[in-house]
Scaffold this motif. Structure first.
Motif, PDB file in Angstrom:
ATOM      1  N   ASP A 133      -5.242   2.720 -51.817  1.00  0.00           N
ATOM      2  CA  ASP A 133      -6.223   2.215 -50.864  1.00  0.00           C
ATOM      3  C   ASP A 133      -6.496   3.206 -49.732  1.00  0.00           C
ATOM      4  O   ASP A 133      -7.228   2.886 -48.798  1.00  0.00           O
ATOM      5  CB  ASP A 133      -5.765   0.875 -50.289  1.00  0.00           C
ATOM      6  N   TRP A 177     -14.959   4.709 -55.887  1.00  0.00           N
ATOM      7  CA  TRP A 177     -15.477   3.367 -56.156  1.00  0.00           C
ATOM      8  C   TRP A 177     -16.615   3.345 -57.182  1.00  0.00           C
ATOM      9  O   TRP A 177     -16.947   2.274 -57.716  1.00  0.00           O
ATOM     10  CB  TRP A 177     -15.877   2.638 -54.882  1.00  0.00           C
ATOM     11  N   SER A 178     -17.186   4.510 -57.491  1.00  0.00           N
ATOM     12  CA  SER A 178     -18.257   4.528 -58.504  1.00  0.00           C
ATOM     13  C   SER A 178     -17.750   4.912 -59.896  1.00  0.00           C
ATOM     14  O   SER A 178     -18.555   5.086 -60.816  1.00  0.00           O
ATOM     15  CB  SER A 178     -19.378   5.478 -58.078  1.00  0.00           C
ATOM     16  N   PRO A 194      -9.844  -1.220 -51.110  1.00  0.00           N
ATOM     17  CA  PRO A 194     -10.800  -0.103 -51.093  1.00  0.00           C
ATOM     18  C   PRO A 194     -10.382   1.018 -52.038  1.00  0.00           C
ATOM     19  O   PRO A 194      -9.209   1.230 -52.313  1.00  0.00           O
ATOM     20  CB  PRO A 194     -10.750   0.370 -49.630  1.00  0.00           C
ATOM     21  N   GLY A 195     -11.382   1.714 -52.546  1.00  0.00           N
ATOM     22  CA  GLY A 195     -11.123   2.766 -53.522  1.00  0.00           C
ATOM     23  C   GLY A 195     -11.137   2.259 -54.941  1.00  0.00           C
ATOM     24  O   GLY A 195     -11.248   3.042 -55.884  1.00  0.00           O
ATOM     25  N   SER A 196     -11.024   0.932 -55.114  1.00  0.00           N
ATOM     26  CA  SER A 196     -11.084   0.359 -56.460  1.00  0.00           C
ATOM     27  C   SER A 196     -12.495   0.500 -57.008  1.00  0.00           C
ATOM     28  O   SER A 196     -13.470   0.234 -56.291  1.00  0.00           O
ATOM     29  CB  SER A 196     -10.715  -1.131 -56.435  1.00  0.00           C
ATOM     30  N   PRO A 197     -12.667   0.920 -58.265  1.00  0.00           N
ATOM     31  CA  PRO A 197     -14.006   0.973 -58.839  1.00  0.00           C
ATOM     32  C   PRO A 197     -14.695  -0.386 -58.762  1.00  0.00           C
ATOM     33  O   PRO A 197     -14.073  -1.418 -59.042  1.00  0.00           O
ATOM     34  CB  PRO A 197     -13.742   1.378 -60.295  1.00  0.00           C
ATOM     35  N   VAL A 198     -15.931  -0.375 -58.365  1.00  0.00           N
ATOM     36  CA  VAL A 198     -16.690  -1.623 -58.288  1.00  0.00           C
ATOM     37  C   VAL A 198     -16.913  -2.133 -59.710  1.00  0.00           C
ATOM     38  O   VAL A 198     -17.492  -1.435 -60.547  1.00  0.00           O
ATOM     39  CB  VAL A 198     -18.033  -1.401 -57.577  1.00  0.00           C
ATOM     40  N   ALA A 211     -18.582  -1.857 -52.296  1.00  0.00           N
ATOM     41  CA  ALA A 211     -17.516  -0.935 -51.893  1.00  0.00           C
ATOM     42  C   ALA A 211     -17.224  -1.067 -50.399  1.00  0.00           C
ATOM     43  O   ALA A 211     -16.059  -1.055 -49.972  1.00  0.00           O
ATOM     44  CB  ALA A 211     -17.904   0.499 -52.237  1.00  0.00           C
ATOM     45  N   GLN A 232     -15.215  -4.155 -49.769  1.00  0.00           N
ATOM     46  CA  GLN A 232     -13.806  -3.973 -50.106  1.00  0.00           C
ATOM     47  C   GLN A 232     -13.063  -3.276 -48.966  1.00  0.00           C
ATOM     48  O   GLN A 232     -11.949  -3.659 -48.595  1.00  0.00           O
ATOM     49  CB  GLN A 232     -13.665  -3.182 -51.412  1.00  0.00           C
ATOM     50  N   GLU A 233     -13.686  -2.252 -48.411  1.00  0.00           N
ATOM     51  CA  GLU A 233     -13.052  -1.489 -47.336  1.00  0.00           C
ATOM     52  C   GLU A 233     -12.856  -2.349 -46.088  1.00  0.00           C
ATOM     53  O   GLU A 233     -11.764  -2.370 -45.498  1.00  0.00           O
ATOM     54  CB  GLU A 233     -13.911  -0.264 -47.006  1.00  0.00           C
TER      55      GLU A 233
END
Length: 420
Positions: A14, A80-81, A367-371, A394, A397-398
């Protein structure tokens, strides 16, 4: 000589990452490319196209991507992409203790859509994204009826305790628990069906099971009482709200994109029974990619059918934080939350908060997790559409991850985070 720097190269999943390309030709076109292979062997990739500045640099904190998987200034866009080569595959870290995700960042000296063997990068860098900080311990839990995994931060404690649950796919998902333990919380990742010897389908929500889990966590010498927090997403959010409403051990609840009535499976707790609103499978919509949109399968929250199935939020012993994506394709999550908060205020309960994110979908993760806008879940004949748009989701998430941690610390006490 062209340089590619990624800072830090080893960090929690994260954590933000700073990517820079140096010593390029001024105004040179370049591609920054990220890739990883998950534990099932599925490859994820993302790319963004940039023009180097007059100093021959690309700094993702300042530079604007002109194309690729995103546009604009997006420092974490290459994370995230990330998209799977196998359609409808969701990135989930299963072995959170034993290994990180290894992500390779490559720099190409032109605009490259799909890197092949003939495309030689100017520079590469491999980074590690961990889901537990050094010293965090994991203990398999199989005690009484309770099944799950306990994550404890390093040190003597005691630490604020949290129960963490996911949704209607069942099983045991641990990555959020590992990250929260890395922030100083003692976290029980709790399975409640389709795991080991638990029932394979959720026919009924027996709240005694969750009460037993709460008591088990509280009796651990490294867990600070007298109360616990609970966090859940989707079906886990529904159960988290029920736990907060009926279990005295729960003093703070976070509900991410769930309903606020019992749906599909009724609730039983001692002499309490809440019937479930039935699912309406005929209301599924199938999009152009063959994925299911289940937004309407629980019916309209305003319908009379939902009134007997409402979870009595006003009975909760502590505050409740609702986190919702306004483009959630699974449920009318925002409306459910608004109705629950209005009901709570009607009964004099004023410590419920709504975080609502425009253009965010169902799976709001760290955060940082792929959407993930569409994926398979167990026991579903077609993939499920989750909704959301890439960049707004994204950002949700952050922001929500910071607010979740603040909420838990405010109501459970401070937690000392661990560093990589």
């Amino acid at each position: 000589m062209v340089q590619l720097t990624v800072t830090p190269e080893r960090a929690l999943a994260d954590s933000p990452v700073w990517i820079r390309a140096l010593d390029l030709t001024p105004s040179q076109p370049v591609t920054l490319h990220s890739s990883l292979i998950d534990e099932k062997g599925v490859k994820f990739e993302a790319r963004a196209f940039y023009w180097a500045n007059e100093a021959g640099e690309v700094d993702v904190k300042e530079a604007s991507a002109v194309g690729g998987d995103y546009r604009g200034v997006c420092p974490m866009g290459l994370f995230w992409s990330l998209k799977p080569e196998k359609m409808f595959h969701r990135l989930i870290k299963r072995d959170v203790i034993g290994s990180p995700f290894h992500i390779q960042i490559s720099l190409f000296g032109s605009f490259v859509l799909m890197p092949s063997a003939k495309d030689t990068p100017l520079a590469t860098c491999s980074i590690e994204r961990w889901f537990v900080a050094p010293g965090v311990e994991r203990f398999q839990i199989k005690e009484g009826q309770v099944r799950g995994a306990l994550f404890l931060p390093p040190g003597p404690g005691p630490f604020p305790g949290v129960i963490d649950m996911f949704g209607g796919g069942g099983g045991l998902i641990e990555f959020r628990a590992g990250l929260l333990a890395s922030k100083g919380f003692a976290v029980l990742a709790l399975a409640y069906f389709a795991y080991q010897d638990l029932p394979q389908t959720l026919v009924e929500v027996r709240l005694e099971y969750f009460e037993e889990a709460a008591k088990l966590l509280l009796k651990h010498p490294k867990v600070r009482g007298p109360g616990l927090g609970v966090i859940g997403v989707s079906k886990g959010s529904e159960i988290a709200l029920a736990m907060a409403s009926f279990l005295e051990q729960i003093v703070a609840a976070i509900c991410i994109n769930g309903t606020t009535t019992m749906n599909g499976a009724p609730l039983r707790f001692r002499d309490i029974y809440i019937p479930a609103v039935r699912y309406y499978p005929e209301k599924y919509l199938i999009n152009s990619m063959g994925a299911l949109c289940g937004h309407h399968i629980v019916g309209d929250p305003l319908d009379e059918a939902h009134q007997d199935s409402v979870i009595p939020l006003e009975k909760a012993h502590g505050p409740v934080l609702f986190v919702v994506g306004e483009d959630d394709n699974a449920f009318s999550s925002k409306l459910f939350a608004e109705l629950a908060i209005a009901r709570a205020k009607k009964y004099g309960k004023n410590n419920c908060t709504l975080l609502s994110y425009p253009k965010a979908g169902h799976l709001i993760e760290p955060p940082g997790s792929p959407v993930c806008m569409c994926s398979w879940i167990p026991r579903t004949p077609k993939p499920t559409q989750w909704g959301g748009e890439m960049e707004p989701h994204a950002k949700a998430q952050e922001h929500s991850w910071k607010e979740i941690q603040k909420f838990l610390e405010l109501h459970l006490g401070s937690a000392g985070s661990s560093n990589m």
